[in-house]
Design a protein around this motif. Structure first.
Motif, short mmCIF file in Angstrom:
data_model
loop_
_atom_site.label_atom_id
_atom_site.label_comp_id
_atom_site.label_asym_id
_atom_site.label_seq_id
_atom_site.Cartn_x
_atom_site.Cartn_y
_atom_site.Cartn_z
N PHE A 1 0.85 -1.18 0.00
CA PHE A 1 0.00 0.00 0.00
C PHE A 1 0.89 1.23 0.00
N SER A 2 0.33 2.35 -0.33
CA SER A 2 1.08 3.60 -0.30
C SER A 2 0.16 4.71 0.21
N LEU A 3 0.77 5.80 0.62
CA LEU A 3 -0.03 6.93 1.06
C LEU A 3 -0.94 7.43 -0.06
N LYS A 4 -0.45 7.35 -1.28
CA LYS A 4 -1.26 7.76 -2.43
C LYS A 4 -2.50 6.88 -2.56
N ASP A 5 -2.32 5.55 -2.37
CA ASP A 5 -3.46 4.63 -2.42
C ASP A 5 -4.47 4.96 -1.33
N ALA B 1 -11.50 -1.38 0.43
CA ALA B 1 -11.73 -2.21 1.62
C ALA B 1 -10.69 -1.92 2.70
N VAL B 2 -9.42 -1.80 2.30
CA VAL B 2 -8.37 -1.54 3.29
C VAL B 2 -8.53 -0.13 3.87
N GLY B 3 -8.83 0.85 3.01
CA GLY B 3 -9.06 2.20 3.51
C GLY B 3 -10.23 2.25 4.47
N MET C 1 3.59 0.54 5.33
CA MET C 1 3.34 1.53 4.29
C MET C 1 4.57 2.40 4.03
N VAL C 2 5.27 2.79 5.09
CA VAL C 2 6.44 3.63 4.87
C VAL C 2 7.59 2.82 4.26
N LEU C 3 7.56 1.50 4.47
CA LEU C 3 8.58 0.64 3.88
C LEU C 3 8.26 0.28 2.44
N ALA C 4 7.01 0.48 2.02
CA ALA C 4 6.58 0.09 0.68
C ALA C 4 7.36 0.82 -0.41
N GLU C 5 7.87 2.00 -0.11
CA GLU C 5 8.61 2.76 -1.11
C GLU C 5 10.01 2.22 -1.33
N SER C 6 10.47 1.31 -0.47
CA SER C 6 11.80 0.74 -0.61
C SER C 6 11.81 -0.36 -1.66
N GLN C 7 12.95 -0.56 -2.29
CA GLN C 7 13.10 -1.64 -3.25
C GLN C 7 13.07 -3.00 -2.57
N LEU C 8 13.21 -3.02 -1.26
CA LEU C 8 13.24 -4.28 -0.52
C LEU C 8 11.87 -4.69 0.00
N ARG D 1 4.06 -4.34 -8.59
CA ARG D 1 4.43 -2.98 -8.16
C ARG D 1 3.96 -1.99 -9.23
N ALA D 2 2.94 -1.24 -8.90
CA ALA D 2 2.33 -0.34 -9.88
C ALA D 2 3.32 0.69 -10.40
N GLY D 3 4.22 1.17 -9.54
CA GLY D 3 5.20 2.17 -9.98
C GLY D 3 6.16 1.62 -11.02
N VAL D 4 6.58 0.38 -10.84
CA VAL D 4 7.47 -0.25 -11.81
C VAL D 4 6.75 -0.46 -13.13
N ALA D 5 5.49 -0.90 -13.07
CA ALA D 5 4.72 -1.10 -14.29
C ALA D 5 4.53 0.21 -15.05
N GLU D 6 4.29 1.28 -14.32
CA GLU D 6 4.13 2.59 -14.96
C GLU D 6 5.42 3.02 -15.65
N ALA D 7 6.56 2.79 -15.01
CA ALA D 7 7.84 3.14 -15.62
C ALA D 7 8.10 2.31 -16.87
N LEU D 8 7.70 1.05 -16.86
CA LEU D 8 7.85 0.21 -18.05
C LEU D 8 7.01 0.75 -19.21
N ARG D 9 5.78 1.12 -18.90
CA ARG D 9 4.93 1.67 -19.97
C ARG D 9 5.51 2.94 -20.55
N GLU D 10 6.08 3.77 -19.69
CA GLU D 10 6.69 5.01 -20.18
C GLU D 10 7.89 4.73 -21.09
N SER D 11 8.53 3.59 -20.90
CA SER D 11 9.69 3.24 -21.73
C SER D 11 9.29 2.50 -23.00
N GLY D 12 7.98 2.27 -23.18
CA GLY D 12 7.52 1.64 -24.41
C GLY D 12 7.23 0.16 -24.30
N ILE D 13 7.27 -0.41 -23.09
CA ILE D 13 6.98 -1.83 -22.89
C ILE D 13 5.63 -1.95 -22.21
N GLU D 14 4.73 -2.72 -22.79
CA GLU D 14 3.41 -2.88 -22.18
C GLU D 14 3.56 -3.59 -20.84
#
Length: 594
Positions: A76-80, A150-152, A271-278, A470-483
């Motif tokens: 989860f993230s603060l944005k979610d 539901a989580v919110g 949630m605060v750890l969710a932004e980490s790559q780990l 990871r929605a952020g990773v998927a978004e970065a992939l789309r920006e680079s031209g990969i579905e």
């Protein structure tokens, strides 16, 4: 003379009996939860034979709640959280109000006072953290829109219950019980001149605000920094220990220092750890303990149930059950629909909340202690919790079946047909259109292995689609031209969205062989001709994946050994730059494509 070992006895009896009862339940096509609850009844104080320690069982179950909420926070993230505030806040408060009113009416019908009815209704209004999250995780819905709502909703309910537990003692006298104001400093009350109740409200609000601010400002820097430092030691044991220390330490500290619940503290830690790559690695490390202690929660609920109540007060139990499962869920459904959400989401939220659990027990025990509730109220709450938890998986199965029928009917309706059913109400980001790619490769997981597979396929000019939770990773992939699809691969409709039927290859690059086997089975069922490649860490995992339909399995250790031997035998062995060296399993790739 053997030593007294109540903790070990409770753990062994609870887990072993839950395992056996869960197997029996599975054999008869019942939810495993039914077996866990039955195991609790068997070792509880109301049945003959061995009796486990109830207090220890409850504390062990609380660990399961902490680890569950920590795991949800990791995804989860603060944005979610902020994205669903418009429905979660009014929805949770409205549903609590409806359930409280019906609980009050039920209490008045049983001859209780209005104050007793108010507390009884509140205890019926709050859903169980464990039941809700287990249902969402089993269906991989945590990161979908309905899962975020539901989580919110759950977080808002948690905050309301924290405030209720603080306010109930000073308000008990007004409600007809015995008031307790020990938690409110009399000097502070006199200094502010606003009364004990409003002082308690203000102090609680300040504590919760201070905790949230501390986690978002300090925790977002300190917690990931600690995990990254431990990861670079290369010790998996220390990494696993650090994850548990953070989850349990923050949960306990938040409860003792700031007065918030264990669950809320653990959620913010995750949630605060969710932004980490780990974050994904941290989630995997807590998974076994999370599942084991979550099972103990259901066992502890079963231990509270006295089967004689079914004979002594069947109508009261039935009315309590109806209020929890039908009245409360109907209120949630209507609220979600009133905010313009589709039926599938409204039904999922309604099913999620059609049960009660840990906060209900805490509240009713407090109410009995303050002379606000008769002792029979605890029996009704326990019975209502047990039966609502028991039927909750069945409700979800019905919702899944009905949702699938809605999707199928919508897909078959021709555009512009005069007698066509209403168009599907799912928002675009909940049920997107399938990809237009055909004869493509679907790669599940964009970690270190998945990233390199995608790079090679993309460089070769082959069409490729990535499924990465990871929605952020998927978004970065789309920006680079990969579905890319930014949802768990096992989520409803995700493989269909990736056009699994028209794909040529299916690659599971995730390290979890259990989850990979399920995905491979689904892919093979949808496309018998697809070529499936999977990764494994041992021959046993490879055999497991092959049984589900994988064509080729790459065993990491064997491939590394073969490559090293080839280098040596060919005389081409040479030093490898440090940047390309094996980094250990704890290092995860950057959340953006290279």
């Amino acid at each position: 003379m053997p030593h007294a070992t109540p903790l070990i006895a409770t753990l062994v009896a609870g887990i072993c009996l839950a395992f056996l009862a869960g197997l029996v339940a599975h054999r008869f096509r019942l939810p495993p939860i039914a077996g866990y609850l039955l195991a609790g009844v068997v070792i509880g104080p109301f049945t003959p034979g061995f009796v486990a320690n109830q207090n220890l069982a409850n504390e062990l179950a609380e660990i399961g709640v902490i680890l569950l909420m920590f795991g949800v926070g990791l995804h989860f993230s603060l944005k979610d959280l902020l994205s669903v505030r418009a429905i979660a806040i009014p929805g949770a408060i409205g549903q609590i109000a409806v359930a409280t009113v019906f609980g009050l009416l039920l209490a008045l019908a049983m001859g209780w006072s209005a104050g007793s009815g108010f507390v009884f209704g509140l205890s019926l209004s709050v859903a169980s953290t464990v039941v809700l999250l287990r249902a969402l995780q089993e269906r991989r819905l945590v990161e979908t829109e309905r899962g975020r709502i539901a989580v919110g909703w759950l977080i808002v309910e948690d905050l309301v219950m924290v405030l209720t537990l603080v306010l109930l003692p000073p308000l008990a006298g007004v409600l007809g019980g015995t008031a307790q104001t020990a938690d409110v400093d009399p000097d502070l009350t006199r200094a502010l001149g606003i009364g004990a109740v409003w002082t308690a409200v203000g102090v609680t609000a300040l504590k919760v605000s201070a905790f949230i601010a501390l986690m978002l400002v300090v925790g977002r820097k300190v917690i990931p920094m600690i995990l990254h430092y431990v990861a670079h030691t290369g010790s998996r044991e220390l990494f696993r220990l650090s994850v548990l220390a953070i989850a349990l330490g923050v949960a306990y500290g938040s409860a003792k220092l700031f007065g918030v619940s264990f669950a809320l503290g653990a959620f913010f830690a995750g949630m605060v750890l969710a932004e980490s790559q780990l974050s994904q690695q941290a989630a995997r490390e807590t998974l076994p303990l999370r599942d084991a202690f979550a099972v103990l929660f259901f066992v502890s609920v079963g231990m509270l149930f006295n089967p004689l109540n079914l004979i002594e007060r069947p109508l009261a139990i039935l009315a309590t059950f109806v209020t929890i499962v039908f009245i409360k869920s109907a209120a949630a459904y209507l609220i979600v629909k009133a905010f313009g959400y589709p039926r599938t989401i409204a039904l999922a939220i309604a099913a999620s909340l059609a049960q009660i659990g840990e906060f209900s027990f805490i509240l009713v025990v407090l109410g009995v202690g303050l002379d606000l509730l008769p002792a029979v109220a605890q029996d009704l709450i326990v019975a209502g919790a047990l039966f609502s938890i028991l039927v909750n998986p069945l409700l979800f199965m019905a919702v899944d079946h009905y949702g699938a029928k809605l999707d199928a009917a919508a897909a078959q309706e021709p555009d512009g047909s005069a007698d066509a059913a209403p168009q599907p109400e799912e928002p675009a980001d909940d049920m997107p259109e399938p990809t237009a790619l055909t004869d493509h490769a679907i790669v599940v997981g964009y970690g270190r292995v998945g990233r390199r597979v995608v790079e090679r396929l993309h460089a070769a000019g082959l069409p490729v689609l990535v499924i990465e939770e990871r929605a952020g990773v998927a978004e970065a992939l789309r920006e680079s031209g990969i579905e890319a699809i930014g949802e768990p691969a096992g989520g409803r409709g995700v493989l269909a969205q990736a056009n699994i039927a028209g794909a040529r290859w299916f690659v599971t690059a995730i390290p979890d062989a259990f989850a990979a086997g399920t995905l491979i089975e689904q892919a093979r069922s949808a496309n018998g001709a697809i070529r499936i490649v999977a990764r494994a860490t041992s021959q046993a995992e490879a055999d497991h994946l092959r049984q589900f339909g994988a064509n080729h399995i790459v065993i990491a250790k064997e491939e590394v050994a073969a490559a090293m031997a080839d280098r040596l035998l060919s005389g081409e062995a040479r030093p490898v730059p440090s940047g390309d060296s094996a980094q250990g399993e704890l290092d995860l790739p950057a959340p953006s494509p290279v």
